[in-house]
Design a protein around this motif. Structure first.
Motif, mmCIF file in Angstrom:
data_model
loop_
_atom_site.group_PDB
_atom_site.id
_atom_site.type_symbol
_atom_site.label_atom_id
_atom_site.label_comp_id
_atom_site.label_asym_id
_atom_site.label_seq_id
_atom_site.Cartn_x
_atom_site.Cartn_y
_atom_site.Cartn_z
ATOM 1 N N LYS A 9 -6.061 -4.008 4.922
ATOM 2 C CA LYS A 9 -4.969 -3.548 4.077
ATOM 3 C C LYS A 9 -3.667 -3.500 4.861
ATOM 4 O O LYS A 9 -3.678 -3.667 6.079
ATOM 5 C CB LYS A 9 -5.295 -2.178 3.495
ATOM 6 C CG LYS A 9 -5.447 -1.105 4.561
ATOM 7 C CD LYS A 9 -5.763 0.238 3.941
ATOM 8 C CE LYS A 9 -4.553 0.825 3.286
ATOM 9 N NZ LYS A 9 -3.414 0.980 4.208
ATOM 10 N N ALA B 236 -7.571 7.357 -2.154
ATOM 11 C CA ALA B 236 -8.909 7.136 -2.707
ATOM 12 C C ALA B 236 -9.711 6.192 -1.815
ATOM 13 O O ALA B 236 -10.931 6.295 -1.732
ATOM 14 C CB ALA B 236 -8.790 6.554 -4.117
ATOM 15 N N CYS B 237 -9.005 5.280 -1.127
ATOM 16 C CA CYS B 237 -9.708 4.330 -0.257
ATOM 17 C C CYS B 237 -10.394 5.070 0.878
ATOM 18 O O CYS B 237 -11.537 4.791 1.226
ATOM 19 C CB CYS B 237 -8.727 3.295 0.289
ATOM 20 S SG CYS B 237 -7.354 4.013 1.215
ATOM 21 N N VAL C 216 -6.509 -2.665 -1.050
ATOM 22 C CA VAL C 216 -7.427 -2.994 0.038
ATOM 23 C C VAL C 216 -8.062 -4.312 -0.365
ATOM 24 O O VAL C 216 -8.432 -4.501 -1.522
ATOM 25 C CB VAL C 216 -8.537 -1.947 0.225
ATOM 26 C CG1 VAL C 216 -9.249 -2.174 1.545
ATOM 27 C CG2 VAL C 216 -7.977 -0.551 0.176
ATOM 28 N N CYS D 45 -1.010 6.717 0.639
ATOM 29 C CA CYS D 45 -1.104 7.932 -0.170
ATOM 30 C C CYS D 45 -1.452 9.178 0.649
ATOM 31 O O CYS D 45 -2.089 9.098 1.689
ATOM 32 C CB CYS D 45 -2.184 7.742 -1.225
ATOM 33 S SG CYS D 45 -2.007 6.226 -2.173
ATOM 34 N N CYS E 240 0.859 -1.179 0.000
ATOM 35 C CA CYS E 240 0.000 0.000 0.000
ATOM 36 C C CYS E 240 0.897 1.230 0.000
ATOM 37 O O CYS E 240 1.922 1.272 0.674
ATOM 38 C CB CYS E 240 -0.895 0.008 1.227
ATOM 39 S SG CYS E 240 -1.570 1.639 1.603
ATOM 40 N N ASN E 241 0.510 2.247 -0.760
ATOM 41 C CA ASN E 241 1.353 3.438 -0.904
ATOM 42 C C ASN E 241 1.153 4.464 0.205
ATOM 43 O O ASN E 241 1.777 5.510 0.189
ATOM 44 C CB ASN E 241 1.053 4.108 -2.238
ATOM 45 C CG ASN E 241 1.392 3.222 -3.402
ATOM 46 O OD1 ASN E 241 2.551 2.897 -3.602
ATOM 47 N ND2 ASN E 241 0.401 2.793 -4.140
ATOM 48 N N CYS F 55 -9.427 2.023 -4.548
ATOM 49 C CA CYS F 55 -7.961 2.029 -4.526
ATOM 50 C C CYS F 55 -7.447 1.596 -5.886
ATOM 51 O O CYS F 55 -7.646 0.467 -6.293
ATOM 52 C CB CYS F 55 -7.381 1.096 -3.467
ATOM 53 S SG CYS F 55 -5.595 0.907 -3.683
#
Ligand code: HEM
Ligand code: SF4
Ligand code: SF4
Lengths: 226, 489
Positions: free
Chosen positions: B243, B191-192, B232, B187, B184-185, B227
């Protein structure tokens, strides 16, 4: 006997629902989920879930509106054309719900992986839902113009619970199928906190006015340097 | 200015050997549970290839990430209104066939089978149904399969490459591939988080780790399609989304996340970046050509006195500022600018950056002769085996210039070391290579050091988590004393 069925049972059902749901939502958040099985099967779910949910949500809202503003509905349906249109629409949604539930049930039994994620309580849910929908359709078909007698006979009966002066005199004279429908409705209410049905109390309405990003701070940033 | 700290990462792709140790380290700790068997919070893909879940990068299928809607930024397939109509059935959610059916083997059969003429076999058993099954896929099913029609050639990043270029990539003599480890970045514009209607997914303000609150998740599964990296996962047993947690229990105790700690190629770096949280939306919405440079702009210079003062005013602990100054990630991303986010066009502003692989050519055959001259010992980047256009699709939203610069920098550093260790190239020539990409000997040396020699504590700089402060916020410290922090009611 009548008192037990028509007064004690509904009271118990509603209380169970109220207290049970509060406990489950407040303390057992981890156990609440839609328990989606889309991961295992998506095509049948598309039709089943969409038809079922669209139908059931509209029907439930319809029942609720009839309960809350029975007089306005009675007035509104004074005009026979309006009554017919409402009745036909409601009937169509009932059929849609029924078809949806049949698809969902078929899917649950047919798909081995979906069966794996089926809980015992799911069958209770399906049993009561089927009973509820079939008796509902039966009543709608054989005891027409339900909207008018619902608002004039059933709504007062249910109101009487909330004023703590239960009055079953009118209800007791109704045809048996209507009674079955009403009582299985209370059973439905009673099982909400113990089954997957709790998921619609978790409807995320606050999302509509929430900002997209959510930040949570675990440390008191102010305090650290001072 | 609203200064916050983000734990960020760099993966150096030239160093990844594709051993999957990272994936296994993660699996053993976090996803070795019912319902989570198919989850690979860390996975390693072969590129070109289709990845995991299959074709996750193709947002025409999965509709993940953000998109510009006029001037506004909107989630592609969810968001306040669109998402709510997709609760009953999410048309863009990947299903088990896009991942794989998790399996084990009937090992007992090897021991218990009665004596027979044939060797007993251990049949694969589904971890979902518990019944025997045929294995049709796995999390790295296209491992090392460059050139195959079903996998490598269905890579969406090839779409914008010309037919000749694609053909050239897949000729047997020129076949090329590299590994892409993914987690997982975490971020900056996740968006998740934005898609979760329950508000169960959140970003920790103090270190930027993105987490799913398991008590609040209701299984609406909009995060899974939102995502764009498909990081996720839906736990089919618990009905909750899960996640990568960036091993936060380890981070809080000063330990390195398991995938990074165990990384055999030592490709991974972790450190703090300071960023301006007020700018997230503006920067995530800039035109595509500007995404990379603006993304870099959101990170602040931790040596700048003004920034430090702002950071303090925003309550960032001194220890975190010091960690930001020592951050290896800051060097790769800001100072040297040789690390890029994966698919910046998804507009989630990832905190995981990749140094694109150089894949040097060691020798070339021309007219049946092996050519090795010192000056083109590694070829030059026009002859690089993997088309720059392809790397640009992955890491630069199609901006080839960005990739070219990075590869030239890496090449210049190599020639510098060639000059120093073998001595068959001239100092002037190396200097010209370096200055072409705005490097000097000193910077090039620190690039070489951090890439090849840096010990553990230079590759991983973890700020103290100050959990004691959060405990203080929640309860009397004297009550907490003598417990392990578990509730005891
Ligand atoms: C009010 C909003 C509602 C929402 C947002 C909602 C959402 C959902 C979702 C996401 C699922 C999982 C579907 C899947 O497998 O992916 C589900 C399943 C289900 N819901 Fe609802 N629901 C709502 C209302 C209701 C109501 C009013 C009822 C019943 C009276 C109901 C009964 C069910 C049942 C029986 C299932 C299981 C379907 C199956 O997979 O076989 N839902 N719902
Ligand atoms: S990579 Fe995906 S799951 Fe991770 S923070 Fe970004 S959007 Fe969320
Ligand atoms: S452990 Fe390191 S070298 Fe091995 S596959 Fe993972 S990232 Fe690559």
């Amino acid at each position: 006997m009548e008192t037990l069925l028509y007064i004690v049972f509904p009271y118990l059902a509603m209380l169970t629902c109220l207290i049970g749901s509060i406990i489950r939502i407040r303390f057992l958040g981890y156990t609440i989920s839609s328990f989606s099985s889309q991961f295992f099967e998506s095509k049948l779910l598309y039709w089943g879930s969409r038809m079922f949910h669209t139908g059931i949500v509209i029907l439930l809202l319809g029942h609720l509106v009839g309960l809350i503003i029975p007089r306005s509905i009675t007035l509104f349906t004074n005009h026979p054309l309006r009554l017919v249109i409402l009745e036909v629409t409601a009937f169509a949604f009932a059929l849609m719900t029924f078809v949806g539930v049949v698809i969902l049930l078929y899917r649950r039994i047919k798909e081995p992986r979906v069966r794996v994620v089926t809980r015992k309580t799911d069958f209770l849910v399906y049993g009561i839902l089927l009973l509820q929908i079939i008796t509902g359709i039966w009543v709608a078909y054989f005891h027409r113009w339900g909207i008018s007698w619902y608002t004039t006979v059933l709504a007062p009966y249910i109101h009487s619970f909330f004023t703590l002066s239960p009055d079953i005199s009118a209800f007791a004279t109704l045809p048996v199928m209507i009674k079955v429908h009403a009582l299985s409705g209370f059973a439905f209410i009673a099982i909400i906190p113990f089954t997957r049905l709790i998921h619609f109390f978790a409807y995320p309405y606050h999302y509509f006015y929430r900002q997209y990003l959510v930040f949570v701070s675990n440390i008191n940033l102010e305090k650290i340097n001072h | 200015m609203n200064v916050r700290a983000q734990i960020a990462m760099v993966f150096h792709l030239d160093k990844c050997i594709g051993c999957h140790t990272c994936s296994v380290a993660c699996k053993n700790i976090w996803t070795d549970r019912k319902g989570a068997e198919y989850m690979w919070w860390n996975n390693v893909e072969t590129k070109p290839g289709t990845g995991y879940p299959t074709q996750w990068e193709d947002q025409e299928i999965y509709q993940g990430g953000w998109q510009k809607h006029g001037h506004r930024l909107e989630l592609k397939a969810s968001g306040h209104w669109k998402g709510m109509t997709r609760l009953y059935h999410n048309p863009y959610m990947p299903n088990i066939n896009d991942y794989y059916e998790p399996f084990s083997y009937d090992y007992q059969q090897l021991i218990n089978a009665p004596a027979d003429d044939d060797q007993p076999t251990a049949r694969p058993i589904s971890l979902v149904t518990g019944k025997p099954m045929d294995i049709k896929g796995g999390p790295n099913w296209d491992d090392d399969l460059s050139g195959t029609p079903d996998y490598a050639r269905s890579d969406v990043n090839l779409r914008d490459l010309s037919a000749e270029m694609q053909e050239a990539m897949f000729q047997l003599e020129r076949m090329v591939m590299f590994y892409l480890p993914r987690i997982c970045n975490h971020c900056l514009n996740p968006a998740c988080v934005a898609a979760c209607p329950s508000g169960a997914i959140y970003k920790r303000a103090e270190d930027g780790v993105v987490l799913v609150n398991q008590d609040k998740c209701r299984g609406w599964r909009l995060c899974i399609s939102a995502c764009p990296y498909k990081k996720v996962y839906y736990n089919w047993k618990s009905g909750k989304s899960e996640k990568c947690i960036l091993c936060y229990p380890r981070l809080e105790t000063g330990q390195v996340p398991a995938c990074m700690h165990s990384c055999v190629g030592r490709i991974r770096y972790l450190g703090v970046l300071l960023y301006d949280a007020d700018k997230i939306e503006t920067i995530a919405s800039v035109p595509e050509e500007q995404l990379l440079s603006k993304h870099r702009d959101i990170y602040l210079d931790p040596f700048n006195k003004q920034v430090v003062q702002y950071a303090k005013d925003c309550g960032i602990p001194d220890s975190t500022i010091v960690a930001a100054q020592k951050s290896p990630v800051y060097k790769f991303v800001k100072e040297w600018q040789i690390a890029l986010p994966l698919h910046p066009e998804f507009r989630t502003l990832p905190s995981l950056f990749y140094v694109p692989p150089l894949l040097p050519i060691m020798s070339q055959v021309r007219d049946q002769q092996v050519l090795v001259s010192s000056k083109n010992f590694w070829g030059n980047i026009d002859e690089i085996r993997i088309p720059i256009a392809y790397l640009a699709q992955l890491f630069a939203a199609g901006n080839e210039h960005e990739i070219e610069c990075i590869l030239k920098k890496q090449l210049a550093v190599r020639y510098l070391r060639r000059f120093e260790t073998v001595g068959d190239v001239s100092k002037e020539w190396v200097e010209s290579l370096l200055s072409e990409v705005h490097l000097n000997f000193e910077i090039a040396h620190s690039m070489y050091h951090l890439t090849s020699l840096a010990p553990f504590h230079e590759r991983f700089v973890i700020p103290p988590a100050h959990r004691e402060e959060s405990i203080e916020m929640l309860r009397e410290t004297s009550l907490h004393k003598g417990e392990t922090g578990f509730n005891t009611f």
